[in-house]
Design an enzyme around this catalytic site. Structure first.
Site, PDB file in Angstrom:
ATOM      1  N   LYS A 201       0.847  -1.203   0.000  1.00 50.43           N
ATOM      2  CA  LYS A 201       0.000   0.000   0.000  1.00 50.43           C
ATOM      3  C   LYS A 201       0.878   1.247   0.000  1.00 50.43           C
ATOM      4  O   LYS A 201       0.667   2.165  -0.777  1.00 50.43           O
ATOM      5  CB  LYS A 201      -0.926  -0.012   1.227  1.00 50.43           C
ATOM      6  N   GLU A 207      10.487  -4.829   4.265  1.00 52.35           N
ATOM      7  CA  GLU A 207      10.489  -6.241   3.885  1.00 52.35           C
ATOM      8  C   GLU A 207      10.168  -6.395   2.406  1.00 52.35           C
ATOM      9  O   GLU A 207      10.832  -7.120   1.659  1.00 52.35           O
ATOM     10  CB  GLU A 207       9.449  -7.026   4.702  1.00 52.35           C
ATOM     11  N   ARG A 262      -5.312  -4.279   5.822  1.00 47.08           N
ATOM     12  CA  ARG A 262      -5.915  -5.570   6.200  1.00 47.08           C
ATOM     13  C   ARG A 262      -7.322  -5.739   5.650  1.00 47.08           C
ATOM     14  O   ARG A 262      -7.970  -6.758   5.886  1.00 47.08           O
ATOM     15  CB  ARG A 262      -5.871  -5.733   7.720  1.00 47.08           C
ATOM     16  N   GLU A 347      -4.633  -6.113  14.811  1.00 45.15           N
ATOM     17  CA  GLU A 347      -4.099  -4.830  14.339  1.00 45.15           C
ATOM     18  C   GLU A 347      -5.211  -3.770  14.352  1.00 45.15           C
ATOM     19  O   GLU A 347      -4.957  -2.599  14.637  1.00 45.15           O
ATOM     20  CB  GLU A 347      -3.483  -4.971  12.939  1.00 45.15           C
ATOM     21  N   HIS A 378      -5.201 -32.196  17.989  1.00 47.97           N
ATOM     22  CA  HIS A 378      -4.054 -32.978  18.458  1.00 47.97           C
ATOM     23  C   HIS A 378      -2.920 -32.075  18.928  1.00 47.97           C
ATOM     24  O   HIS A 378      -1.777 -32.518  19.049  1.00 47.97           O
ATOM     25  CB  HIS A 378      -3.585 -33.924  17.348  1.00 47.97           C
ATOM     26  N   LYS A 506       9.469  -0.508  13.731  1.00 48.62           N
ATOM     27  CA  LYS A 506      10.003  -0.243  12.381  1.00 48.62           C
ATOM     28  C   LYS A 506      11.123   0.794  12.456  1.00 48.62           C
ATOM     29  O   LYS A 506      12.177   0.641  11.840  1.00 48.62           O
ATOM     30  CB  LYS A 506       8.900   0.324  11.468  1.00 48.62           C
TER      31      LYS A 506
HETATM   32  O1  F6P Z   1       2.210  -4.065   9.896  1.00 50.06           O
HETATM   33  C1  F6P Z   1       1.957  -2.760   9.555  1.00 50.06           C
HETATM   34  C2  F6P Z   1       1.454  -2.617   8.158  1.00 50.06           C
HETATM   35  O2  F6P Z   1       1.385  -1.267   7.891  1.00 50.06           O
HETATM   36  C3  F6P Z   1       0.097  -3.296   7.927  1.00 50.06           C
HETATM   37  O3  F6P Z   1      -0.948  -2.526   8.356  1.00 50.06           O
HETATM   38  C4  F6P Z   1       0.142  -3.508   6.466  1.00 50.06           C
HETATM   39  O4  F6P Z   1      -0.823  -4.421   6.036  1.00 50.06           O
HETATM   40  C5  F6P Z   1       1.564  -3.992   6.292  1.00 50.06           C
HETATM   41  O5  F6P Z   1       2.309  -3.221   7.206  1.00 50.06           O
HETATM   42  C6  F6P Z   1       2.116  -3.871   4.919  1.00 50.06           C
HETATM   43  O6  F6P Z   1       2.095  -2.545   4.501  1.00 50.06           O
HETATM   44  P1  F6P Z   1       2.257  -2.159   2.985  1.00 50.06           P
HETATM   45  O7  F6P Z   1       1.128  -2.783   2.240  1.00 50.06           O
HETATM   46  O8  F6P Z   1       2.218  -0.665   2.953  1.00 50.06           O
HETATM   47  O9  F6P Z   1       3.564  -2.700   2.515  1.00 50.06           O
END
Ligand code: F6P
Length: 537
Positions: A201, A207, A262, A347, A378, A506
């Site tokens: 987004k 990551e 989400r 969240e 289990h 972060k």
């Molecule tokens: O974990 C925080 C967050 O901002 C989530 O709300 C979101 O879904 C995720 O990181 C990934 O964010 P982005 O889609 O901006 O990479």
């Protein structure tokens, strides 16, 4: 929010705390019909919850007094629901049929939504017709979806749930910034036939950018700079950032800031699923969610599945102080649902202050955990049946499923029903003693064994049945949980659509990354300093 209805609900829960769920069926012959309902093809049965008839009535009063109906109207009208970020919250607009008229903060959005869907459908149709080619003229047969959190959990769940056994497209996912994940995902993939879809987004997530760079390098090594570009698509609410990253503008699929991460599976975030499943399947998934939206908007509160599911969870959380909840889908294909709901609920509602910054008056989101049934039986069901804490359980089942060998689905359903019954009814010590005595077990052994083999029961469950694991039913199921999470947020008076709690970690990670790779150490506590020194590269 200090409502008399909260105190009435809490008083009800306290006074009925020791009433057995089973006895409530005898006291209230209409319990089953009052507490179960159909919603967009789903069957939701809350009769095995701990609440009495009066408890349910108190919970419904709370929903009315807290203004759930007005809050719902504001959400669907595109008002400023996410107040800390001054945004509308309009994921229902993404799944509304063509011709809808949604506006976000007064700005019409439905035409843009439809255009976005058409762009997705065009690529999906080309892919399925074998007319989407890579740089060397070969057809795309694999998709590498890169994203994390809301840009990962929904697509992964949908693909797992709906992927055909004979899928022509090999869809793989990479989320973690642990290189082991992308290394494994790339095994056996051919750059010449792989389309990489980077989903973020914000397009700033560490990551995702690290994995997107790694995937781009992997493409470049075989296809060169220009070739790699034609194998790379991006999905973002910050399309300019995706372009700055190097994605061709016509390969950027946009969505909007009024879509929470989400809550974004309905947007272009679902592109990989639409490509791999075919757009028609994705459209059916949207239609299922739209049907649940209609139910949420139209059904009276006392027959409204998301509202009642929220109230049942609230009754457990606030009335009975149950801090955890298990989610157990009796469907292997839904095994990722607990992980999806962890983000959706924890969240959204893992908050300790209200939307105006005051401390909350009572506990908010539960800890959600779970796994597929029967596997969970289990692993953690021992604790559910006999553990110290009472942990309510959401059980999800699929009525008809013809996948796999004959008879197995019936065995799965038998386990689903049996667990719900066992959790509620339990097994009394007297019964256990009689059974052991009948087997000729000595009195001393009975005295020691009977308490251990007793099941206290009165463990509440919510039962949600899908008629079949269709795209429509899956869409409705996810939308059901989205709206129940929203209703809870309204009752707790919190903003369910921001996530400031993820920011501190972060920021620190960026600083510590610098320190691990050469920068001088900043101020940390002694334990953290020692760790950085130990792990410095
Ligand atoms: O974990 C925080 C967050 O901002 C989530 O709300 C979101 O879904 C995720 O990181 C990934 O964010 P982005 O889609 O901006 O990479």
């Amino acid at each position: 929010m200090s409502l008399a209805a909260w105190r009435r609900l809490e008083a009800q829960a306290r006074s009925a705390r020791d009433t057995s769920i089973l006895s409530n069926f005898h006291a209230d012959p209409d319990r089953l019909s009052r507490m179960s309902m159909e919603a967009a093809g789903l069957f939701v049965d809350l009769s095995k919850q701990s609440w009495t008839k009066d408890g349910l009535a108190a919970a419904l009063d709370l929903a009315r007094e807290a203004g759930v109906e007005a809050a719902r109207a504001k959400l669907f009208a595109g008002g400023e629901v996410n107040t800390s970020e001054h945004r509308a919250v309009l994921h229902p607009a993404l799944r509304a049929p063509d011709g809808a008229h949604f506006s976000a903060l007064g700005v019409p959005v439905s035409a843009e939504v439809e255009a976005g869907r058409q762009k997705m459908a065009a690529l999906a149709d080309a892919l399925h017709a074998g007319k989407a080619f890579g740089a060397t003229g070969k057809r795309f047969t694999a998709i590498l979806h890169i994203g994390i959190g809301g840009s990962d959990l929904g697509p992964r769940l949908v693909w797992e749930a709906l992927k055909p056994l004979d899928s022509k497209i090999d869809l793989r996912f990479v989320a973690n910034v642990d290189g082991a994940e992308i290394a494994q995902a790339l095994v056996g993939l051919d750059p010449e036939t792989t389309l990489v879809v980077a989903v973020s987004k914000t397009f700033t997530t560490l990551e995702t950018l690290a994995n997107a760079e790694a995937a781009r390098d992997w493409l470049r090594a075989t296809l060169g700079e220009a070739g790699a570009k034609s194998h790379f698509a991006a999905v973002s609410a910050a399309p300019d950032k995706a372009v700055a990253f190097g994605v061709e503008p016509d390969r950027v699929f946009a969505f909007w800031d009024w879509v929470g991460g989400r809550y974004s599976i309905w947007s272009a975030v679902g592109l990989s699923c639409a490509l791999a499943l075919g757009y028609e399947v994705f459209a059916r998934f949207l239609a299922g969610a739209a049907a649940l939206d209609r139910h949420f908007v139209e059904a009276p509160l006392e027959a409204n599945a998301p509202v009642l599911l929220a109230l049942a969870h609230i009754y457990n959380r606030n009335g009975l102080d149950r801090a955890a909840r298990a989610v157990v889908p009796y469907a292997q294909r839904l095994r990722l649902l607990p992980a999806f709901l962890q983000q959706l609920e924890m969240e959204s509602n893992g908050k300790r202050v209200t939307a105006t910054g005051a401390p909350v008056a009572r506990a908010t989101a539960t800890n959600v955990f779970g796994d597929a049934g029967t596997n969970g039986q289990h692993a953690f069901f021992q604790l559910l049946h006999q553990g110290y804490d009472i942990i309510p359980v959401d059980l999800i089942g699929v009525a008809r499923d013809e996948e796999g060998p004959d008879g197995m689905h019936t065995k799965l359903l038998a386990n689903l029903i049996a667990q719900a019954e066992a959790l509620m009814v339990g097994r009394s010590e007297a019964e256990v003693r009689a059974e052991l005595a009948a087997k000729g077990v000595s009195q001393a052994e009975i005295d020691s064994l009977a308490p251990q083999r007793t099941f206290p029961g009165d463990r509440p469950t919510a039962m949600i049945l899908l008629p079949e694991l269709s795209p429509e039913a899956l869409g409705a199921l996810i939308a059901l949980y989205e709206h129940k999470t929203f209703v809870e947020g309204v009752l707790w008076d919190i903003n369910s659509f921001d996530q400031w709690g993820v920011e501190l970690g972060k920021t620190l990670a960026v600083q510590i990354l610098g320190e691990l790779t050469g920068a001088s150490l900043g101020a940390h506590d002694p334990s953290t300093t020692a760790l950085v020194q130990r792990l410095k590269v």
